[in-house]
Design a protein around this motif. Structure first.
Motif, PDB file in Angstrom:
ATOM      1  N   PHE A 119       0.820  -1.208   0.000  1.00 36.87           N
ATOM      2  CA  PHE A 119       0.000   0.000   0.000  1.00 36.87           C
ATOM      3  C   PHE A 119       0.853   1.256   0.000  1.00 36.87           C
ATOM      4  N   VAL A 120       0.501   2.191  -0.879  1.00 39.39           N
ATOM      5  CA  VAL A 120       1.040   3.549  -0.857  1.00 39.39           C
ATOM      6  C   VAL A 120      -0.087   4.489  -1.290  1.00 39.39           C
ATOM      7  N   ASP A 121      -0.176   5.616  -0.652  1.00 40.03           N
ATOM      8  CA  ASP A 121      -1.183   6.630  -0.998  1.00 40.03           C
ATOM      9  C   ASP A 121      -0.658   7.471  -2.157  1.00 40.03           C
TER      10      ASP A 121
ATOM     11  N   ALA B 242      -4.598  10.913   2.573  1.00 44.70           N
ATOM     12  CA  ALA B 242      -4.136  12.034   3.390  1.00 44.70           C
ATOM     13  C   ALA B 242      -5.198  13.131   3.463  1.00 44.70           C
ATOM     14  N   GLU B 243      -5.952  13.288   2.388  1.00 46.44           N
ATOM     15  CA  GLU B 243      -6.954  14.345   2.333  1.00 46.44           C
ATOM     16  C   GLU B 243      -8.283  13.948   2.979  1.00 46.44           C
ATOM     17  N   ASN B 244      -8.602  12.664   2.998  1.00 45.82           N
ATOM     18  CA  ASN B 244      -9.958  12.244   3.382  1.00 45.82           C
ATOM     19  C   ASN B 244     -10.044  11.444   4.674  1.00 45.82           C
ATOM     20  N   ILE B 245      -8.973  10.776   5.091  1.00 50.11           N
ATOM     21  CA  ILE B 245      -9.024   9.971   6.318  1.00 50.11           C
ATOM     22  C   ILE B 245      -8.547  10.815   7.492  1.00 50.11           C
ATOM     23  N   LYS B 246      -9.415  10.983   8.488  1.00 50.54           N
ATOM     24  CA  LYS B 246      -9.082  11.792   9.655  1.00 50.54           C
ATOM     25  C   LYS B 246      -8.381  10.943  10.714  1.00 50.54           C
ATOM     26  N   SER B 247      -7.705  11.605  11.629  1.00 49.71           N
ATOM     27  CA  SER B 247      -6.999  10.891  12.695  1.00 49.71           C
ATOM     28  C   SER B 247      -7.961  10.169  13.632  1.00 49.71           C
TER      29      SER B 247
ATOM     30  N   HIS C 152      -0.784  -6.809   1.737  1.00 50.18           N
ATOM     31  CA  HIS C 152       0.237  -7.636   2.391  1.00 50.18           C
ATOM     32  C   HIS C 152       1.297  -6.797   3.089  1.00 50.18           C
ATOM     33  N   ASN C 153       1.750  -5.710   2.467  1.00 48.46           N
ATOM     34  CA  ASN C 153       2.833  -4.885   2.996  1.00 48.46           C
ATOM     35  C   ASN C 153       2.275  -3.530   3.406  1.00 48.46           C
ATOM     36  N   LEU C 154       2.287  -3.266   4.695  1.00 41.15           N
ATOM     37  CA  LEU C 154       1.511  -2.156   5.254  1.00 41.15           C
ATOM     38  C   LEU C 154       2.372  -1.030   5.824  1.00 41.15           C
ATOM     39  N   TYR C 155       3.666  -1.039   5.577  1.00 46.44           N
ATOM     40  CA  TYR C 155       4.519  -0.048   6.232  1.00 46.44           C
ATOM     41  C   TYR C 155       4.136   1.379   5.875  1.00 46.44           C
ATOM     42  N   TYR C 156       3.723   1.618   4.651  1.00 43.32           N
ATOM     43  CA  TYR C 156       3.426   2.985   4.220  1.00 43.32           C
ATOM     44  C   TYR C 156       1.994   3.420   4.518  1.00 43.32           C
ATOM     45  N   VAL C 157       1.259   2.654   5.304  1.00 40.28           N
ATOM     46  CA  VAL C 157      -0.055   3.088   5.776  1.00 40.28           C
ATOM     47  C   VAL C 157       0.145   4.157   6.835  1.00 40.28           C
ATOM     48  N   ASP C 158      -0.370   5.361   6.585  1.00 37.67           N
ATOM     49  CA  ASP C 158      -0.145   6.488   7.494  1.00 37.67           C
ATOM     50  C   ASP C 158      -1.446   7.021   8.088  1.00 37.67           C
ATOM     51  N   PHE C 159      -2.377   6.134   8.360  1.00 35.94           N
ATOM     52  CA  PHE C 159      -3.636   6.517   8.994  1.00 35.94           C
ATOM     53  C   PHE C 159      -4.022   5.405   9.961  1.00 35.94           C
ATOM     54  N   PRO C 160      -4.908   5.671  10.908  1.00 38.93           N
ATOM     55  CA  PRO C 160      -5.300   4.633  11.872  1.00 38.93           C
ATOM     56  C   PRO C 160      -5.964   3.457  11.153  1.00 38.93           C
TER      57      PRO C 160
ATOM     58  N   TYR D  77     -13.950   5.150  -3.611  1.00 35.40           N
ATOM     59  CA  TYR D  77     -12.635   5.464  -4.175  1.00 35.40           C
ATOM     60  C   TYR D  77     -12.005   4.190  -4.718  1.00 35.40           C
ATOM     61  N   GLU D  78     -11.265   4.358  -5.837  1.00 36.40           N
ATOM     62  CA  GLU D  78     -10.495   3.248  -6.383  1.00 36.40           C
ATOM     63  C   GLU D  78      -9.271   3.800  -7.095  1.00 36.40           C
ATOM     64  N   ASN D  79      -8.138   3.121  -6.934  1.00 37.33           N
ATOM     65  CA  ASN D  79      -6.910   3.510  -7.609  1.00 37.33           C
ATOM     66  C   ASN D  79      -6.419   2.322  -8.433  1.00 37.33           C
ATOM     67  N   GLN D  80      -6.360   2.501  -9.741  1.00 35.18           N
ATOM     68  CA  GLN D  80      -5.988   1.415 -10.640  1.00 35.18           C
ATOM     69  C   GLN D  80      -4.526   1.007 -10.486  1.00 35.18           C
ATOM     70  N   LEU D  81      -3.657   1.959 -10.144  1.00 31.33           N
ATOM     71  CA  LEU D  81      -2.236   1.642 -10.005  1.00 31.33           C
ATOM     72  C   LEU D  81      -1.975   0.753  -8.794  1.00 31.33           C
ATOM     73  N   THR D  82      -2.487   1.146  -7.652  1.00 32.03           N
ATOM     74  CA  THR D  82      -2.184   0.439  -6.406  1.00 32.03           C
ATOM     75  C   THR D  82      -3.150  -0.697  -6.111  1.00 32.03           C
ATOM     76  N   GLY D  83      -4.313  -0.686  -6.765  1.00 28.69           N
ATOM     77  CA  GLY D  83      -5.341  -1.687  -6.482  1.00 28.69           C
ATOM     78  C   GLY D  83      -6.174  -1.373  -5.261  1.00 28.69           C
ATOM     79  N   ALA D  84      -6.026  -0.188  -4.687  1.00 27.62           N
ATOM     80  CA  ALA D  84      -6.755   0.183  -3.481  1.00 27.62           C
ATOM     81  C   ALA D  84      -8.201   0.553  -3.812  1.00 27.62           C
ATOM     82  N   ILE D  85      -9.138   0.010  -3.042  1.00 25.27           N
ATOM     83  CA  ILE D  85     -10.553   0.340  -3.160  1.00 25.27           C
ATOM     84  C   ILE D  85     -11.061   0.646  -1.750  1.00 25.27           C
TER      85      ILE D  85
END
Length: 415
Positions: A338-340, A346-351, A361-369, A402-410
């Protein structure tokens, strides 16, 4: 001349260390586990089927945790610098071992042959723990040669605390030391608590090894040492050098141990033994001028290869690419990392939000709760993030927003 080559190789490796982390295992658990410790404010076993390595020895990850605590979002840079320094330290110990048998010039050559290995160059810029283990294991050999058994055992315990496979080295060196218990006991004292902790948390001291989780049918590929890991073939001159029985027997025994070890690490798992291989090989090289010339060719090739591999980092280091742009350009998103990339999270997920993550599988770059499905305990969540290329995670309840075709995030908004 050789000192200058070492310094140049160290600078080349430093360039690689300054880039953001791309390595699969590092983003899977070497960095993610300490990041979760900081996020939760506690050190614990992480249940579920993703981060089972949290039961294994984690001295390297604890060092990375310290780097993250100091450097924050640049914690992977701190981890890289630890690996880089460990590589330099291992090269220095290689030189010290070599000085017992060679003059200064050829001792430096042994250190260069070891340090210029492309595999070592890559690991110098990664958050893998193999170079930390290599540094400790080189110290074990050096202190055994010095007859400083307690110090050797201490280093062995630290090596085991870094990677479980170092137990094999301990067993081999315990036999070669003449069953010296002043060497064994410090190693057991320092390395043992990791396995006691794993036993308390999982009911099995060597978890996940032997627990039916890891693939035990995958063995080392000899050809891969030269094709994938780009090891210098001259290392294997060590097998022909029987002038020192202790080092030769260590070389043979560790190589056999590597051959029978079920693993997918290839040359990474052979790296801790290469300081000794380099010393014995250099003794052979010192007797033939043409081998000295051949060693020079391999060293030049190795440093040039590593320099070329670092070219992709230059735009990031010069500010032409942001950290996110570099990651999204160079990561393989088919591995469910995962990468944003577009900044949506960053714009839509609040703390105050909590995101349930499924399929990544690889979550190191997740920067939200977040909470991953593998350790989810029914907490109330605001969003569900799935890896869209995994069919088993489609069809979640909620509104797709939301969906991102590059990262596969939905992303689904929880109803």
């Amino acid at each position: 001349m050789l000192s200058a080559i070492l310094i140049f190789a160290a600078l080349v490796n430093l360039v690689g260390a300054l880039g953001p982390e791309l390595g699969f295992d590092a983003l899977w658990y070497h960095l993610t586990i300490p990041k979760l410790y900081l996020m939760w404010g506690r050190i614990d076993f992480i249940p579920g089927g993703l981060l089972y390595y949290s039961a294994m020895p984690r001295l390297g990850e604890f060092l990375f945790l310290g780097a993250m605590r100091v450097m924050g979002e640049a914690g992977d840079l701190g981890a890289h610098l630890i690996s880089w320094l460990a590589g330099i330290g291992a090269a220095f110990v290689t030189y010290k071992i070599a000085r017992k048998y060679l003059d200064q010039k050829f001792s430096l050559l042994a250190a260069v042959i070891f340090y210029a290995t492309p595999l070592l160059g890559w690991l110098s810029g990664s958050a893998y723990v193999d170079l930390i283990r290599t540094f400790f294991e080189a110290l074990v050999v050096y202190w055994l040669l010095e007859k400083k058994f307690v110090m050797a055992g201490t280093a062995a315990g630290l090596a085991i605390g870094t990677k479980t496979l170092a137990i094999g080295s301990l067993a081999i060196l315990f036999v070669l030391s003449g069953f010296n218990f002043s060497f064994l006991l410090p190693a057991v004292f320092l390395g043992g608590p990791w396995f006691i902790w794993a036993w308390q948390k999982t009911g099995y001291p060597f978890y996940p090894l032997g627990a039916g989780i890891l693939n035990t049918n995958e063995h080392s590929s000899l050809s891969g040492l030269f094709t994938e890991n780009k090891l210098n073939p001259l290392f294997f001159l060590a097998f022909l050098n029987r002038t020192n029985f202790f080092l030769w027997a260590y070389t043979l025994a560790t190589f056999l141990f590597w051959l029978v070890t079920p693993q997918g690490g290839g040359g990474r798992y052979l790296l801790p033994y290469l300081p000794v291989y380099a010393v014995l090989a250099t003794q052979m090289i010192s007797k033939k001028r043409w081998l000295v010339a051949l060693a020079g060719v391999f060293v030049v090739f190795s440093i040039a290869y590593r320099s070329a591999a670092n070219v992709k980092i230059i735009p990031y280091l010069t500010g032409k690419e942001t950290r996110t742009e570099y990651l999204c350009k160079n990561l393989d998103f088919s591995t469910a990392v995962f990468v944003d990339c577009d900044g949506w999270f960053a714009e839509n997920i609040k703390s105050s939000d909590l995101v349930l993550v499924k399929g990544f599988h690889n979550l190191y770059y997740v920067d939200f709760p977040f909470v991953d499905e593998t350790w989810y305990k029914g907490e109330k969540t605001d969003y569900t993030l799935i890896y869209g290329r995994n069919e088993s995670h489609k069809g979640n309840r909620g509104t797709k927003i939301y969906e991102n075709q590059l990262t596969g995030a939905i992303i689904y908004k929880t109803q």
